[in-house]
Design a protein around this motif. Structure first.
Motif, PDB file in Angstrom:
ATOM      1  N   SER A 130      -3.493  -1.392  -3.529  1.00 44.45           N
ATOM      2  CA  SER A 130      -3.255  -1.613  -4.961  1.00 44.45           C
ATOM      3  C   SER A 130      -3.522  -3.068  -5.333  1.00 44.45           C
ATOM      4  CB  SER A 130      -1.830  -1.221  -5.342  1.00 44.45           C
ATOM      5  OG  SER A 130      -0.891  -2.129  -4.809  1.00 44.45           O
ATOM      6  N   ILE A 172      -2.169   0.677 -10.415  1.00 44.01           N
ATOM      7  CA  ILE A 172      -0.793   0.913 -10.876  1.00 44.01           C
ATOM      8  C   ILE A 172      -0.182   2.104 -10.141  1.00 44.01           C
ATOM      9  CG2 ILE A 172       0.586   1.648 -12.863  1.00 44.01           C
ATOM     10  CD1 ILE A 172      -1.354  -0.010 -14.601  1.00 44.01           C
ATOM     11  N   VAL A 173      -0.939   3.193 -10.042  1.00 46.77           N
ATOM     12  CA  VAL A 173      -0.423   4.394  -9.371  1.00 46.77           C
ATOM     13  C   VAL A 173      -0.165   4.115  -7.895  1.00 46.77           C
ATOM     14  CG1 VAL A 173      -1.052   6.732  -8.650  1.00 46.77           C
ATOM     15  CG2 VAL A 173      -1.427   6.013 -11.005  1.00 46.77           C
ATOM     16  N   ALA A 198       0.491   1.249  -6.462  1.00 44.75           N
ATOM     17  CA  ALA A 198       1.634   0.346  -6.325  1.00 44.75           C
ATOM     18  C   ALA A 198       2.937   1.098  -6.508  1.00 44.75           C
ATOM     19  CB  ALA A 198       1.531  -0.782  -7.342  1.00 44.75           C
ATOM     20  N   LEU A 199       2.996   1.988  -7.480  1.00 41.48           N
ATOM     21  CA  LEU A 199       4.217   2.767  -7.700  1.00 41.48           C
ATOM     22  C   LEU A 199       4.500   3.714  -6.543  1.00 41.48           C
ATOM     23  CD1 LEU A 199       3.912   3.524 -11.520  1.00 41.48           C
ATOM     24  CD2 LEU A 199       5.423   1.884 -10.392  1.00 41.48           C
ATOM     25  N   LEU A 200       3.450   4.302  -5.980  1.00 41.14           N
ATOM     26  CA  LEU A 200       3.631   5.165  -4.805  1.00 41.14           C
ATOM     27  C   LEU A 200       4.153   4.379  -3.609  1.00 41.14           C
ATOM     28  CD1 LEU A 200       0.515   7.525  -4.839  1.00 41.14           C
ATOM     29  CD2 LEU A 200       2.904   8.176  -5.035  1.00 41.14           C
ATOM     30  N   SER A 201       3.608   3.199  -3.394  1.00 40.05           N
ATOM     31  CA  SER A 201       4.059   2.401  -2.249  1.00 40.05           C
ATOM     32  C   SER A 201       5.504   1.942  -2.437  1.00 40.05           C
ATOM     33  CB  SER A 201       3.138   1.208  -2.012  1.00 40.05           C
ATOM     34  OG  SER A 201       3.241   0.290  -3.075  1.00 40.05           O
ATOM     35  N   LEU A 202       5.891   1.622  -3.669  1.00 39.74           N
ATOM     36  CA  LEU A 202       7.283   1.240  -3.914  1.00 39.74           C
ATOM     37  C   LEU A 202       8.221   2.433  -3.758  1.00 39.74           C
ATOM     38  CD1 LEU A 202       6.809  -1.151  -6.943  1.00 39.74           C
ATOM     39  CD2 LEU A 202       7.550  -1.769  -4.629  1.00 39.74           C
ATOM     40  N   ALA A 203       7.766   3.621  -4.160  1.00 38.23           N
ATOM     41  CA  ALA A 203       8.586   4.821  -4.003  1.00 38.23           C
ATOM     42  C   ALA A 203       8.765   5.183  -2.536  1.00 38.23           C
ATOM     43  CB  ALA A 203       7.956   5.987  -4.752  1.00 38.23           C
ATOM     44  N   ALA A 212       2.974  -4.939  -3.437  1.00 39.96           N
ATOM     45  CA  ALA A 212       3.006  -3.792  -4.344  1.00 39.96           C
ATOM     46  C   ALA A 212       3.266  -4.251  -5.775  1.00 39.96           C
ATOM     47  CB  ALA A 212       4.065  -2.796  -3.899  1.00 39.96           C
ATOM     48  N   TYR A 213       4.214  -5.169  -5.963  1.00 40.58           N
ATOM     49  CA  TYR A 213       4.482  -5.690  -7.306  1.00 40.58           C
ATOM     50  C   TYR A 213       3.285  -6.484  -7.841  1.00 40.58           C
ATOM     51  CZ  TYR A 213       9.378  -4.332  -7.058  1.00 40.58           C
ATOM     52  OH  TYR A 213      10.535  -3.607  -6.978  1.00 40.58           O
ATOM     53  N   LEU A 220       0.771  -4.001  -8.919  1.00 43.12           N
ATOM     54  CA  LEU A 220       1.208  -3.427 -10.196  1.00 43.12           C
ATOM     55  C   LEU A 220       0.887  -4.383 -11.347  1.00 43.12           C
ATOM     56  CD1 LEU A 220       2.786  -1.085 -11.551  1.00 43.12           C
ATOM     57  CD2 LEU A 220       4.852  -2.429 -11.151  1.00 43.12           C
TER      58      LEU A 220
END
Length: 120
Positions: free
Chosen positions: A53, A73-74, A76-81, A90-91, A94
């Motif tokens: 990301s 964006i997707v 990064a959100l998957l890696s944070l989840a 990840a941030y 994002l």
């Protein structure tokens, strides 16, 4: 030397039927313990998503920001989840993905078209 595997669920059920607490129940060897299934390292996959990301967000600032921004964006959100060990990347991915979309919006507003170039 003998290795004995214990089926804890069976041991707990047997102890409950015998009226004995599971800690006090004798350890009975199971007939055949199932082999553990090979698992993929979820942490490594999430770390890869965080780095991807970041890279896609960075490249998206220069080209293909309509495609690479939302993708960053997707990811990064998957890696944070998935609880990455690299939340900073990840941030950053994002933030770069959002910046891609902001750059796209500014260029569309200025040029009046999605196609743009750096030359005059």
């Amino acid at each position: 030397m003998t290795l004995t595997l214990i089926d804890r669920a069976r041991r707990t059920d047997q102890a409950a039927y015998q009226g004995v607490t599971p800690e006090a129940a004798p350890e009975a060897p199971s007939a055949q313990a199932p082999a553990p299934a090979p698992r993929r390292a979820a942490g490594r996959e999430a770390d890869g998503l965080a780095v991807a990301s970041f890279v896609l967000g960075l490249v998206g600032l220069l080209a293909f920001n309509l495609l690479l921004g939302p993708t960053a964006i997707v990811m990064a959100l998957l890696s944070l989840a998935r609880r990455t060990r690299r939340p900073g990347r990840a941030y950053l991915g994002l933030a770069l993905g959002v910046a891609d979309l902001v750059v796209l919006a500014v260029l569309v507003t200025v040029n009046g078209t999605v196609a743009w170039n750096l030359g005059a």
